[in-house]
Design a protein around this motif. Structure first.
Motif, PDB file in Angstrom:
ATOM      1  N   VAL A 101      17.835  -3.781   5.253  1.00 51.97           N
ATOM      2  CA  VAL A 101      17.467  -3.137   4.422  1.00 51.97           C
ATOM      3  C   VAL A 101      16.347  -3.288   3.551  1.00 51.97           C
ATOM      4  CG1 VAL A 101      18.356  -1.320   2.700  1.00 51.97           C
ATOM      5  CG2 VAL A 101      19.818  -1.955   4.395  1.00 51.97           C
ATOM      6  N   LYS A 102      16.664  -4.494   2.994  1.00 55.63           N
ATOM      7  CA  LYS A 102      15.541  -5.277   1.737  1.00 55.63           C
ATOM      8  C   LYS A 102      14.034  -5.425   2.711  1.00 55.63           C
ATOM      9  CE  LYS A 102      14.875  -9.145   1.241  1.00 55.63           C
ATOM     10  NZ  LYS A 102      14.286 -10.688   0.565  1.00 55.63           N
ATOM     11  N   GLU A 103      14.336  -5.411   3.763  1.00 56.67           N
ATOM     12  CA  GLU A 103      13.089  -6.139   4.548  1.00 56.67           C
ATOM     13  C   GLU A 103      12.429  -4.292   4.501  1.00 56.67           C
ATOM     14  OE1 GLU A 103      14.246  -8.117   7.922  1.00 56.67           O
ATOM     15  OE2 GLU A 103      14.235 -10.294   6.156  1.00 56.67           O
ATOM     16  N   SER A 104      13.213  -3.671   5.294  1.00 60.09           N
ATOM     17  CA  SER A 104      12.841  -2.325   6.182  1.00 60.09           C
ATOM     18  C   SER A 104      12.683  -1.575   4.237  1.00 60.09           C
ATOM     19  CB  SER A 104      14.248  -1.522   6.475  1.00 60.09           C
ATOM     20  OG  SER A 104      14.448  -2.092   7.585  1.00 60.09           O
ATOM     21  N   LEU A 105      12.369  -1.927   2.990  1.00 57.34           N
ATOM     22  CA  LEU A 105      12.054  -0.606   2.422  1.00 57.34           C
ATOM     23  C   LEU A 105      10.734  -0.672   1.988  1.00 57.34           C
ATOM     24  CD1 LEU A 105      15.393  -0.055   0.188  1.00 57.34           C
ATOM     25  CD2 LEU A 105      14.514   1.429   0.976  1.00 57.34           C
ATOM     26  N   GLY A 106      10.601  -2.517   2.258  1.00 56.52           N
ATOM     27  CA  GLY A 106       9.508  -2.910   1.924  1.00 56.52           C
ATOM     28  C   GLY A 106       8.252  -2.951   2.907  1.00 56.52           C
ATOM     29  N   GLU A 107       8.982  -2.845   4.261  1.00 57.37           N
ATOM     30  CA  GLU A 107       7.993  -2.395   5.730  1.00 57.37           C
ATOM     31  C   GLU A 107       7.428  -0.168   5.159  1.00 57.37           C
ATOM     32  OE1 GLU A 107       8.911  -3.843   8.979  1.00 57.37           O
ATOM     33  OE2 GLU A 107       9.556  -5.532   8.077  1.00 57.37           O
ATOM     34  N   LEU A 108       8.303   0.279   4.667  1.00 57.72           N
ATOM     35  CA  LEU A 108       8.430   1.685   4.469  1.00 57.72           C
ATOM     36  C   LEU A 108       7.369   1.474   3.280  1.00 57.72           C
ATOM     37  CD1 LEU A 108       8.609   4.734   5.185  1.00 57.72           C
ATOM     38  CD2 LEU A 108      10.871   4.144   3.401  1.00 57.72           C
ATOM     39  N   GLY A 109       7.597   0.805   2.029  1.00 52.51           N
ATOM     40  CA  GLY A 109       6.682   0.917   1.061  1.00 52.51           C
ATOM     41  C   GLY A 109       5.244   0.859   1.798  1.00 52.51           C
ATOM     42  N   GLY A 110       4.957  -0.704   2.247  1.00 52.03           N
ATOM     43  CA  GLY A 110       3.630  -0.552   2.876  1.00 52.03           C
ATOM     44  C   GLY A 110       2.675   0.367   4.044  1.00 52.03           C
ATOM     45  N   LEU A 111       3.892   0.539   5.083  1.00 49.27           N
ATOM     46  CA  LEU A 111       3.042   2.408   6.171  1.00 49.27           C
ATOM     47  C   LEU A 111       2.921   3.455   4.646  1.00 49.27           C
ATOM     48  CD1 LEU A 111       2.431   2.990   8.141  1.00 49.27           C
ATOM     49  CD2 LEU A 111       5.142   4.042   8.492  1.00 49.27           C
ATOM     50  N   LEU A 112       3.885   3.405   3.335  1.00 45.57           N
ATOM     51  CA  LEU A 112       2.995   4.210   2.562  1.00 45.57           C
ATOM     52  C   LEU A 112       1.890   4.220   1.503  1.00 45.57           C
ATOM     53  CD1 LEU A 112       6.918   5.460   1.334  1.00 45.57           C
ATOM     54  CD2 LEU A 112       5.434   6.993   2.662  1.00 45.57           C
ATOM     55  N   GLN A 113       1.473   2.873   1.842  1.00 46.85           N
ATOM     56  CA  GLN A 113       0.618   2.803   0.444  1.00 46.85           C
ATOM     57  C   GLN A 113      -0.377   3.073   1.427  1.00 46.85           C
ATOM     58  OE1 GLN A 113       1.969  -0.844  -1.246  1.00 46.85           O
ATOM     59  NE2 GLN A 113       1.116  -0.033  -3.105  1.00 46.85           N
ATOM     60  N   ALA A 114      -0.382   2.241   3.029  1.00 41.08           N
ATOM     61  CA  ALA A 114      -1.565   2.458   3.722  1.00 41.08           C
ATOM     62  C   ALA A 114      -1.576   3.530   4.280  1.00 41.08           C
ATOM     63  CB  ALA A 114      -1.321   1.134   5.283  1.00 41.08           C
ATOM     64  N   ARG A 115      -2.977   4.406   3.141  1.00 45.84           N
ATOM     65  CA  ARG A 115      -3.750   5.580   3.338  1.00 45.84           C
ATOM     66  C   ARG A 115      -3.965   5.274   5.041  1.00 45.84           C
ATOM     67  NH1 ARG A 115      -5.880   7.190  -2.230  1.00 45.84           N
ATOM     68  NH2 ARG A 115      -4.307   7.159  -3.467  1.00 45.84           N
ATOM     69  N   GLU A 116      -4.489   5.060   5.182  1.00 44.81           N
ATOM     70  CA  GLU A 116      -4.869   4.997   7.000  1.00 44.81           C
ATOM     71  C   GLU A 116      -4.476   5.000   7.877  1.00 44.81           C
ATOM     72  OE1 GLU A 116      -4.975   0.712   5.808  1.00 44.81           O
ATOM     73  OE2 GLU A 116      -5.587   2.302   5.203  1.00 44.81           O
ATOM     74  N   ARG A 117      -3.009   4.610   7.598  1.00 45.02           N
ATOM     75  CA  ARG A 117      -1.766   4.140   8.702  1.00 45.02           C
ATOM     76  C   ARG A 117      -0.762   4.989   8.501  1.00 45.02           C
ATOM     77  NH1 ARG A 117       1.450  -1.153   7.063  1.00 45.02           N
ATOM     78  NH2 ARG A 117       2.216  -0.283   9.080  1.00 45.02           N
ATOM     79  N   LEU A 118      -0.576   6.380   7.155  1.00 46.64           N
ATOM     80  CA  LEU A 118      -0.127   6.808   7.462  1.00 46.64           C
ATOM     81  C   LEU A 118       0.296   7.783   7.999  1.00 46.64           C
ATOM     82  CD1 LEU A 118       2.507   7.704   4.926  1.00 46.64           C
ATOM     83  CD2 LEU A 118       1.078   8.668   3.657  1.00 46.64           C
ATOM     84  N   ASP A 119      -1.067   8.734   8.713  1.00 48.08           N
ATOM     85  CA  ASP A 119      -0.733   9.662   9.294  1.00 48.08           C
ATOM     86  C   ASP A 119      -1.285   9.265  11.039  1.00 48.08           C
ATOM     87  OD1 ASP A 119      -3.350   8.432   9.488  1.00 48.08           O
ATOM     88  OD2 ASP A 119      -4.504  10.963   9.603  1.00 48.08           O
ATOM     89  N   LYS A 120      -1.062   7.594  11.371  1.00 48.74           N
ATOM     90  CA  LYS A 120      -0.355   7.933  13.092  1.00 48.74           C
ATOM     91  C   LYS A 120       1.048   8.038  13.178  1.00 48.74           C
ATOM     92  CE  LYS A 120      -5.149   5.286  11.889  1.00 48.74           C
ATOM     93  NZ  LYS A 120      -5.444   3.877  12.529  1.00 48.74           N
ATOM     94  N   PRO A 121       1.334   8.902  14.357  1.00 50.89           N
ATOM     95  CA  PRO A 121       2.572   8.128  14.738  1.00 50.89           C
ATOM     96  C   PRO A 121       2.936   6.798  14.844  1.00 50.89           C
ATOM     97  CG  PRO A 121       1.569  10.343  14.657  1.00 50.89           C
ATOM     98  CD  PRO A 121       0.128   9.535  14.704  1.00 50.89           C
ATOM     99  N   GLU A 122       2.073   6.812  15.679  1.00 51.13           N
ATOM    100  CA  GLU A 122       1.966   4.978  16.641  1.00 51.13           C
ATOM    101  C   GLU A 122       3.090   3.919  15.176  1.00 51.13           C
ATOM    102  OE1 GLU A 122      -2.487   5.430  16.107  1.00 51.13           O
ATOM    103  OE2 GLU A 122      -0.498   6.456  16.535  1.00 51.13           O
ATOM    104  N   GLU A 123       2.114   3.877  13.830  1.00 53.31           N
ATOM    105  CA  GLU A 123       2.510   3.411  13.080  1.00 53.31           C
ATOM    106  C   GLU A 123       4.125   3.584  12.591  1.00 53.31           C
ATOM    107  OE1 GLU A 123       0.554   0.768  11.489  1.00 53.31           O
ATOM    108  OE2 GLU A 123      -1.021   1.131  12.418  1.00 53.31           O
TER     109      GLU A 123
END
Length: 181
Positions: A101-123
């Protein structure tokens, strides 16, 4: 913030919500990490205590026939301790799940912070597949799939509970030994 800086053309308020979500995810990760550290310390002490008890029982001399009752009691104690050690595996599973869960939340946070990745379904798909790949039990992967497919969390958890005990019984049959991770 210009529109060029926001790939999803989100407002400042929307990005504020995302940043606050990331902050809350970070807090959750910190709490999970603290729980893992605390449980590992306790688990280690409990395991060592029970191992010492089992070693003491195993080292006891074979009692004479007059002490047959003592041998039966020691055998019962040995069985009880073995069962208790097996039951303590729950601490290890808890630590593993909290770590996931900790790792998943961290990776989710990373994806949310990366604006360039946020709107890419494959991400998002890649993140989901990576997270699913961490699950070791079939019933966990099934629950994950059910939730991703929109099944109510209560239904997915009921399915998990119904299959968890069966899967654990099968693992114990296959292993036969105490399995401390």
């Amino acid at each position: 913030m210009s529109k060029a800086e926001t790939p999803l053309e989100l407002s400042e308020e929307q990005w504020l919500h995302i940043n606050e979500t990331i902050t809350m995810l970070t807090l959750a990760v910190a709490q999970i990490e603290a729980s893992i550290l605390e449980s590992e310390k306790s688990f280690g002490r409990l395991t060592q205590s029970f191992t010492t008890i089992v070693e003491t029982v195993n080292a006891a001399p074979d009692p004479s026939t007059q002490a047959h009752e003592l041998r039966l009691q020691l055998d019962g104690l040995k069985k009880d301790v073995h069962n208790a050690v097996v039951d303590f595996q729950f601490f290890d599973r808890l630590a593993q799940r909290l770590c996931h869960v900790k790792e998943s939340l961290g990776e989710l946070g990373g994806l949310l912070q990366a604006r360039e990745r946020l709107d890419k379904p494959e991400e998002w798909k890649n993140l989901q597949q990576e997270l699913k790949g961490r699950y070791t039990m079939a019933c966990e992967r099934e629950m994950f799939d059910m939730i991703l497919n929109g099944v109510a969390i209560e239904t997915a958890l009921a399915h998990f509970k119904a299959n968890y005990l069966d899967e654990m019984a099968k693992q114990n049959e296959d292993d036969g030994d105490i399995d401390l991770f």
